[in-house]
Design a protein around this motif. Structure first.
Motif, short mmCIF file in Angstrom:
data_model
loop_
_atom_site.label_atom_id
_atom_site.label_comp_id
_atom_site.label_asym_id
_atom_site.label_seq_id
_atom_site.Cartn_x
_atom_site.Cartn_y
_atom_site.Cartn_z
N GLN A 186 0.83 -1.21 0.00
CA GLN A 186 0.00 0.00 0.00
C GLN A 186 0.87 1.26 0.00
O GLN A 186 0.56 2.24 -0.70
N THR B 266 0.55 3.96 -3.05
CA THR B 266 0.04 5.30 -2.78
C THR B 266 1.07 6.07 -1.96
O THR B 266 0.92 6.22 -0.75
N THR C 299 -1.05 9.30 3.25
CA THR C 299 -0.58 10.53 2.61
C THR C 299 0.46 11.23 3.46
O THR C 299 1.11 12.18 3.01
#
Length: 238
Positions: free
Chosen positions: A84, A88, A137
Motif C-alpha cells: 500500500q 500510494t 498521505t
C-alpha cells in the motif's frame, strides 16, 4: 508496546540526507540478497491466485507449524502494508525513500511467499488487514507505522526462536529476522537521522541484545491492524 512522536521536520531532509538514504538503500538491498535468493525458488512454487473468500478467523496450529504460521501472519501484514505504501506514496516522498520502501516491500513479499510455500497445505488463509488508522498521505504516519511493524517483527522472531524445534526452520528464521532488523534500523534512521535511534534503548536491552517478545503479546500489539481473528492457543510456550 510504547508509542512515540514519530514526526520529522522537512528541514532535515536535505540533499546530503537523500544521498545517505541512497547509500542505506543499496546496503539494504545487498543485505537482503541471501534471503531473497534462497526464497525465490520456493516462493515460485505457489503462484496461483487464491479465489477463496477470506475467513473471519484462523488458527495458527501447534508445534513448528504453528510458529511458522505465526511468522507467516506477520509477514502477510508487513507485505500488505508496504504494498500500500508503494502504491500510494506519501506526500513529498523522495526518490531515495521510494526506492528504499520498494526494496523493503519486495523483501516482505518474498518472506511471506517463502513461508507460505514452506507451510504448504498447513498454511493459514490470507488475512484481512485494517490500515484505517494509518494516513498513507503522511510521511510521519507511514514511517511511524513502519517503525512499529519492523520493531514488532524483530521482537516476534526473537521471542519465538526458542520455540522452534527443527534446526532448519530456526536457521531460516534467523536469516529472516536479520533482514527485518536491517529494515527496522533503516526506518528509524529515516525518522530520526543523525541519531542513535537505529539501536535505541527502547529496543536494545542493557546487555546489548534485541528484545524478545512472546507471541501472545505480539499478536495483541498488531491486532488493531488485522480484521481476521487469529487464534494462537495451541502454540508452544517452551
Amino acid at each position: 508496546m510504547e508509542t512515540q512522536n514519530l514526526g520529522s521536520s522537512p528541514d532535515v531532509r536535505s540533499k546530503n540526507e537523500s544521498v545517505k538514504s541512497v547509500d542505506r538503500r543499496n546496503f539494504l538491498r545487498s543485505a537482503g540478497m541471501t534471503t531473497v535468493a534462497g526464497a525465490v525458488f520456493l516462493a515460485g512454487c505457489d503462484k496461483d491466485d487464491d479465489m477463496t473468500p477470506t475467513p473471519t478467523s484462523v488458527d495458527l496450529g501447534s508445534g513448528d507449524v504453528g510458529i511458522l504460521n505465526y511468522a507467516y501472519a506477520l509477514e502477510q501484514l508487513e507485505a500488505a502494508f508496504y504494498t500500500q505504501v508503494v502504491a500510494t506514496p506519501f506526500s513529498g516522498i523522495t526518490d531515495a525513500e521510494r526506492s528504499m520502501l520498494t526494496d523493503i516491500r519486495d523483501h516482505e513479499i518474498i518472506h511471506r511467499d517463502f513461508l507460505k510455500a514452506a507451510l504448504g497445505n498447513n498454511a493459514i488463509a490470507g488475512l484481512e488487514v485494517n490500515f484505517s488508522s494509518i494516513d498513507f498521505t503522511s510521511r510521519a504516519s507511514v514511517l511511524g507505522a513502519a517503525k512499529l511493524f519492523e520493531d514488532t517483527g524483530v521482537q516476534a522472531y526473537n521471542g519465538a526462536g526458542n520455540l522452534i524445534k527443527d534446526a532448519n526452520y530456526l536457521l531460516i528464521a534467523g536469516k529472516i529476522v536479520s533482514v527485518e532488523a536491517r529494515h527496522a534500523a533503516a526506518i528509524r534512521d529515516l525518522l530520526m537521522p543523525n541519531s542513535t535511534s537505529f539501536a535505541g534503548d527502547d529496543i536494545i536491552d542493557a546487555k546489548g541484545l534485541d528484545k524478545a517478545v512472546k507471541p501472545a503479546d505480539i499478536l495483541a500489539a498488531v491486532k488493531p491492524y488485522v480484521k481476521t481473528t487469529i487464534t494462537a492457543s495451541n502454540l508452544p510456550t517452551s
